[in-house]
Structures are given as structure tokens and as C-alpha cells.
Design an enzyme around this catalytic site. Structure first.
Site, short mmCIF file in Angstrom:
data_model
loop_
_atom_site.label_atom_id
_atom_site.label_comp_id
_atom_site.label_asym_id
_atom_site.label_seq_id
_atom_site.Cartn_x
_atom_site.Cartn_y
_atom_site.Cartn_z
N SER A 159 25.06 -16.74 12.78
CA SER A 159 25.00 -15.18 12.55
C SER A 159 26.02 -14.81 11.49
O SER A 159 26.73 -15.71 11.13
CB SER A 159 25.74 -14.78 14.03
OG SER A 159 25.77 -13.21 13.72
N TYR A 202 32.05 -13.66 20.47
CA TYR A 202 30.76 -14.18 20.05
C TYR A 202 31.17 -14.59 18.37
O TYR A 202 30.81 -15.52 18.25
CB TYR A 202 29.91 -12.62 19.68
CG TYR A 202 28.42 -12.98 19.14
CD1 TYR A 202 27.58 -13.57 19.83
CD2 TYR A 202 28.43 -12.67 17.59
CE1 TYR A 202 26.45 -13.61 19.13
CE2 TYR A 202 27.11 -12.67 17.03
CZ TYR A 202 26.03 -13.22 17.88
OH TYR A 202 24.88 -13.70 17.21
#
Ligand SMILES: NC(=O)c1ccc[n+]([C@@H]2O[C@H](COP(=O)([O-])OP(=O)(O)OC[C@H]3O[C@@H](n4cnc5c(N)ncnc54)[C@H](O)[C@@H]3O)[C@@H](O)[C@H]2O)c1
Length: 290
Positions: free
Chosen positions: A165, A178
Site C-alpha cells: 500500500s 495498517y
């Protein structure tokens, strides 16, 4: 079948591949989290270019339905990437059903956003187990099969690709579980790349920007746009559209990331035999590397 038997079978099968046309003709690929979202979109592109594809997902019903919508070279298999034995079982079943593994896309991922005050230790552990530890399990077991194949055919190259990501490249406010796991994933990618290159296994991460049209963001009940509107994360935003526009303005190429954008980077990783251990941004310029 156990792992040793699967490795032997993969070794025997190394030159036995489906006679399909396309950039990935004859290749066997696994995509975790392949039932929907980025994973399904990547699987569609791999399939279109001739690969046989396992859609491996904790949502078995959707994985099987998505596999049948792709066609006869696609199979849905249940996996929980946060369980080592489940990932081991996935690679064994893939070899049983398709004969080997040439490309493994570790895409399954989860988000639990929240500040230090909000996120519980249990939620932190859940995110870390799927996004970080789960990636390690995938490399551990996929590389066992690929190493066996390498023994039988030292000329071939294999790929393990993590869908990371942009939050693996820059910190993310109130989303540390995350971002931390994704940053860690890049450390694993670099380290595994150094270890596995002698078996001609390339390891790369792809770091996409936000997929606004996918279920993670746009689900009308659980999507991040609705969550961020309710949480007041975007000051002054009164509607989901306001939240969306605020996010779109963060990228110089004023749109969200799509599975096709990510799939192009997957093809780059597979076709390029002079690169490994990289974290490749696909963010519309939102994150620029130096
Ligand atoms: N959506 C985005 O904006 C975005 C941006 C950058 C990176 N990513 C990354 O892309 C990947 C896919 O995200 P997405 O947006 O398509 O998510 P999604 O929620 O639409 O799909 C994720 C899939 O993974 C499956 N899954 C969840 N936990 C699992 C587990 N333990 N084992 C196996 N499968 C599991 C789900 O059932 C689902 O099918 C993730 O790694 C995510 O971090 C997403």
C-alpha cells in the site's frame, strides 16, 4: 497429500503446463484475497493473459463464485492467511489441482483504522496477523514449492508479489496498525529477495493508492467513505461525495487506483528479470519516491 508430496509433484510437473496463449500462457498463479476487490481484478488480468488462477480467500463461497465467473482455468480455494497451517494447505491443494505455482500474489489484507485511544490491542493483533504475519506465511510455503521447481528446472524464474500500500511508504494518521504492518512487509520483501534470489524467485511489493470504487471504500454501509463521514475525519464534509472529493484531491492524477493499474505493475514484476526486492508505487503521483 502432505507438503513433501506436493513438492515432489511440483518438481515432476515443472515442464507440464497448460497450453494457453498470452503474456502468461501456461503459468499457474495464486491470488490470496482473490474473491473480490484488487485481488479479483488482478486475477482477471492474469487469467485474460493465459494464466490458470487460484482465487484463495477466507470467503470460500465468494471465491468459488468468482472463480466460476472467470472460467475453467480458475479455482476457488479457502484460506485464512493468518494461519500457517491453512496457507500450507493452500499450496498443497494448488499443486494437487493445478500442478505447481509460478506466481503467488499475496494480496489478502484488512484495515482497522483508529487512533491510539481507539484501537484495541486485539484489533492491532488482528491486522498484524493478516497483513504482516500472513505475508510471511505465504512466502514461507509458496517458496517451498518454487524451490522444488527450481531444482527440476534451474532456468525458470518465479514471482512472489505482495500487494502492499502507499501506507507502506508513508505513515498514515490514525491508521498505525495498517501502516506499520505494511512498512514491515517491505522489510520482509527486501530480506526474502536477498535470500531467495539463488532459487530464481523474485520478491516484490506493489504499493497502490486508494481504490475508491472498490468495496473497501465504497460499500454503502461499511465502506471507509461512510466511516470517515461519520467519524468527521474530513473537516467540513457533509456527504460521502465531500469525503471522496477531499481524497481525490490528494493525487495529482485526479482519480483513484484501479485493479487494472495494479495488474500492470504485477506484469512488470513477472516480465522483468532484472529486479527484485522493490516496493513499486502505483499511486497516481500521491507518493513520490526519491
Ligand atoms: N482498497 C484500497 O484502497 C487499497 C489501497 C492500497 C492497498 N490495498 C491493499 O490491497 C489488498 C486488497 O485490498 P482490497 O481493497 O481489494 O480489499 P477487500 O476488502 O475488497 O478484499 C480483501 C479480500 O481479502 C479477503 N481476506 C480477508 N482476510 C483474509 C484472510 N485472513 N485470509 C484470506 N483472505 C482474506 C476478503 O475476504 C476479501 O475477499 C490489501 O492487502 C490492501 O491492504 C488496498
Amino acid at each position: 497429500m502432505n507438503l513433501t508430496e506436493a513438492k515432489n509433484l511440483a518438481k515432476q510437473n515443472v515442464n507440464v503446463r497448460p497450453d494457453t496463449k498470452g503474456r502468461l500462457g501456461g503459468k499457474i498463479a495464486v491470488v490470496t484475497g482473490g474473491a473480490q476487490g484488487f485481488g479479483l481484478g488482478i486475477a482477471e488480468e492474469l487469467y485474460r493473459e493465459g494464466a490458470s488462477v487460484v482465487l484463495a480467500d477466507i470467503n470460500e463461497e465468494l471465491a468459488k463464485a468468482s472463480a466460476s465467473s472467470l472460467g475453467e482455468r480458475a479455482v476457488g480455494i479457502k484460506v485464512d492467511v493468518s494461519s500457517a497451517s491453512s496457507v500450507e494447505e493452500l499450496v498443497i491443494r494448488t499443486v494437487e489441482e493445478l500442478g505447481g505455482i509460478d506466481i503467488f500474489v499475496a494480496n489478502a489484507g484488512v484495515v482497522k483504522a483508529g487512533s491510539l485511544d481507539e484501537l484495541t490491542p486485539e484489533q492491532f493483533d488482528f491486522v498484524t496477523k493478516v497483513n504482516y504475519t500472513g505475508y510471511y506465511y505465504c512466502v514461507k510455503y509458496a517458496s517451498e514449492i518454487m524451490k522444488a521447481q527450481h531444482e527440476a528446472n534451474p532456468d525458470a524464474w518465479y514471482d512472489i508479489i505482495q500487494i502492499n500500500s502507499k501506507s507502506g511508504l508513508v505513515g498514515s494518521k490514525n491508521n498505525f496498525a495498517y501502516a506499520g504492518g505494511k512498512f514491515g512487509g517491505i522489510g520482509l520483501t527486501q530480506s526474502f529477495a536477498l535470500e531467495l534470489v539463488e532459487y530464481q524467485i523474485k520478491i516484490n511489493s506493489i504499493c497502490p493508492g486508494n481504490f475508491y470504487d472498490g468495496p473497501l471504500w465504497s460499500d454503502p454501509e461499511k465502506g471507509l467513505f461512510v466511516q470517515y463521514l461519520k467519524a468527521g475525519k474530513v473537516p467540513g464534509a457533509k456527504t460521502v461525495e465531500d469525503v471522496k472529493n477531499s481524497y481525490l484531491s490528494k493525487s495529482p492524477i485526479h482519480r483513484g487506483c484501479t485493479p487494472k493499474d495494479v495488474a500492470k505493475a504485477v506484469f512488470y514484476c513477472v516480465e522483468q528479470t532484472y529486479e527484485t526486492g522493490q516496493a513499486i508505487p502505483v499511486t497516481g503521483g500521491q507518493v513520490m519516491m526519491n
